[in-house]
Design a protein around this motif. Structure first.
Motif, PDB file in Angstrom:
ATOM      1  N   GLY A 109     -10.849  -0.835   0.518  1.00 47.76           N
ATOM      2  CA  GLY A 109      -9.198  -0.658  -0.804  1.00 47.76           C
ATOM      3  C   GLY A 109      -8.457  -0.035  -0.029  1.00 47.76           C
ATOM      4  O   GLY A 109      -7.834  -0.270   0.621  1.00 47.76           O
ATOM      5  N   GLU A 110      -6.925  -0.136  -1.253  1.00 51.75           N
ATOM      6  CA  GLU A 110      -5.755   0.423  -1.273  1.00 51.75           C
ATOM      7  C   GLU A 110      -5.775   1.711  -0.298  1.00 51.75           C
ATOM      8  O   GLU A 110      -6.582   2.288  -0.704  1.00 51.75           O
ATOM      9  CB  GLU A 110      -5.192   0.029  -2.056  1.00 51.75           C
TER      10      GLU A 110
ATOM     11  N   SER B 181      -7.171  -5.875  -9.873  1.00 54.23           N
ATOM     12  CA  SER B 181      -7.392  -5.632  -7.998  1.00 54.23           C
ATOM     13  C   SER B 181      -8.006  -6.895  -8.186  1.00 54.23           C
ATOM     14  O   SER B 181      -9.424  -6.580  -8.953  1.00 54.23           O
ATOM     15  CB  SER B 181      -7.810  -4.629  -8.241  1.00 54.23           C
TER      16      SER B 181
ATOM     17  N   VAL C  84       0.579  -1.237  -0.165  1.00 53.32           N
ATOM     18  CA  VAL C  84      -0.325  -0.044   0.085  1.00 53.32           C
ATOM     19  C   VAL C  84       0.671   1.599   0.007  1.00 53.32           C
ATOM     20  O   VAL C  84       2.351   1.548   0.189  1.00 53.32           O
ATOM     21  CB  VAL C  84      -0.808   0.085   1.275  1.00 53.32           C
TER      22      VAL C  84
ATOM     23  N   GLU D  22      -7.105  -6.201  -2.454  1.00 53.07           N
ATOM     24  CA  GLU D  22      -6.714  -5.104  -1.113  1.00 53.07           C
ATOM     25  C   GLU D  22      -8.031  -5.298  -0.505  1.00 53.07           C
ATOM     26  O   GLU D  22      -9.071  -6.374  -0.872  1.00 53.07           O
ATOM     27  CB  GLU D  22      -7.465  -4.175  -3.056  1.00 53.07           C
TER      28      GLU D  22
END
Length: 407
Positions: free
Chosen positions: A46-47, A73, A19, A41
């Motif tokens: 998410g990130e 992703s 990240v 993720e």
């Protein structure tokens, strides 16, 4: 975004759990070189960099867009038993795992190096952290400027009367990213030769201190830290910013005696070439106030265009100090080097970003994908790793994995 299958890292699979900046930038480099990078993720947001910064294109953070191209992703709950088993199943068929959680986190989740190696002895497992996987600082939270502060870089940056200053770019992050890409590629080459995978332990602190070469040698020999000299240099003179008659700041770099001699000829100042205070670099560094003042008087008589033409004619290294916006948009060499590329994103449209900076003449970088939307590729990646429809439906129903939310 053409797809060229013949690239240096084509065919290698990378599971990317990193990240922020150092990890994602490093894995983006791997993707640019052809690796299949799968960004794992967390389910909800998410990130982290998806929601960081102040500049967005639509709902997409430029911070995220700029360092996550050439990735797919997958949203996966690594804290659940089923999520852990799904990850290990993917890791068994992967070549590389990258992560930058706090040291010990991967082991607590049950997906650390030993767990992954048990299902895939050939894995290259790269961990990035601020300080390293163990040691007195390993448990502490930190980021790029914290490392700048500890490494000595911040203290040597700035003006004598203004105190230490943060370097304008995230240098520790970039150093670690570049070393990640290099080290993973080297470890894969080692594996090709020996059949052995291995763990890589990279730290922002180590990468940043390594970047102080050759200041490190000077410090170790003298026992003294480099002084803050603004745009100046502790070992060369003249080597700093000056100002032209029309108020334009430029940098002059005489880092050899040949360049100093050429500068004296250009300015018709043979007296400076002969003066004991400025005849050699050692003397000039000891008398830098005298040298800098003499030169600034000369430069204050000419406009910037005249000066730069003069320096070019006499082969003296110098350049106008440009801001980043000007450098990216207007500098002719930057444009000639094809530094910018244009990528089309499904929701934000076309946007520009930096190209991969190395020109592989036989296998150039390819820009196959823009930064992915959260969970955009969950279903197709699971299918690629052998999960059947029933397994995928079960994981979706249990919220172990998730696809892309509908806008």
């Amino acid at each position: 975004m053409a797809d060229n299958p013949v690239q240096p890292l084509s065919g290698y699979r990378v599971l990317d759990l990193t990240v922020m900046t150092a990890g994602p930038l490093g894995t983006m480099m791997l993707g640019d070189m052809g690796a299949e990078v799968i960004k794992i993720e967390e389910l909800s947001a998410g990130e982290l960099s998806r929601s960081m910064g102040t500049v967005y294109i639509g709902a997409q953070s430029v911070n995220f867009l700029s360092q996550n191209r050439n990735k797919r992703s997958v949203r996966l709950d690594l804290k659940s038993d089923d999520g852990r088993q799904a990850f290990l199943r993917m890791a068994a068929a992967a070549d590389v795992v990258t992560e930058n959680f706090r040291p010990g986190t991967m082991d607590r989740l049950g997906i650390g190096y030993d767990a992954v190696r048990a299902v895939n002895p050939r894995i290259v497992f790269a961990s990035i952290s601020a300080f390293g996987q163990d040691g007195p600082y390993a448990h502490l939270p930190a980021n790029d400027p914290i490392v700048q502060a500890l490494s000595g870089v911040m203290e040597m940056t700035g003006h004598p009367d203004s105190g230490a200053a943060r370097v304008g770019t995230p240098m520790p992050d970039f150093n670690a990213a570049a070393l990640l890409a290099f080290s993973v590629a080297a470890a894969l080459l080692h594996r090709e030769r020996t059949g052995q995978g291995q763990r890589l332990d990279l730290s922002l602190l180590g990468a940043t201190i390594f970047s102080t070469v050759p200041r490190d040698g000077e410090t170790l020999v003298t026992g003294k830290a480099p002084p803050r000299l603004g745009s100046g240099h502790p070992s060369f003179c003249p080597y700093r910013n000056f100002v032209s008659q029309d108020g334009i700041v430029f940098f002059l770099a005489c880092f050899t005696e040949k360049f100093w001699s050429s500068l004296c000829k250009a300015l018709e100042r043979s007296d400076l070439a002969a003066d004991p205070r400025s005849a050699t670099n050692v003397a000039r560094c000891a008398n830098r106030d005298f040298v800098d003042a003499e030169l600034q008087r000369e430069f204050g008589r000419c406009g910037i265009d005249e000066l730069l033409a003069l320096f070019a004619r006499f082969n003296v290294p110098a350049a106008r100090v440009q801001d980043l916006a000007y450098a990216l948009r207007h500098d002719p060499q930057v444009a000639h080097n094809k530094t910018l590329i244009e990528i089309e994103h499904p929701t934000v449209g076309k946007f520009e970003m930096l190209a991969f900076p190395v020109n592989f003449h036989g296998s150039p970088a390819q820009y196959r994908r823009p930064a992915p939307r959260l969970g955009q590729h969950t279903l197709e990646v699971l299918q690629d790793f052998g999960f059947d429809s029933a397994e995928i439906d079960r994981l979706l129903s249990m919220r172990v994995v998730a696809g892309m939310d509908q806008d």
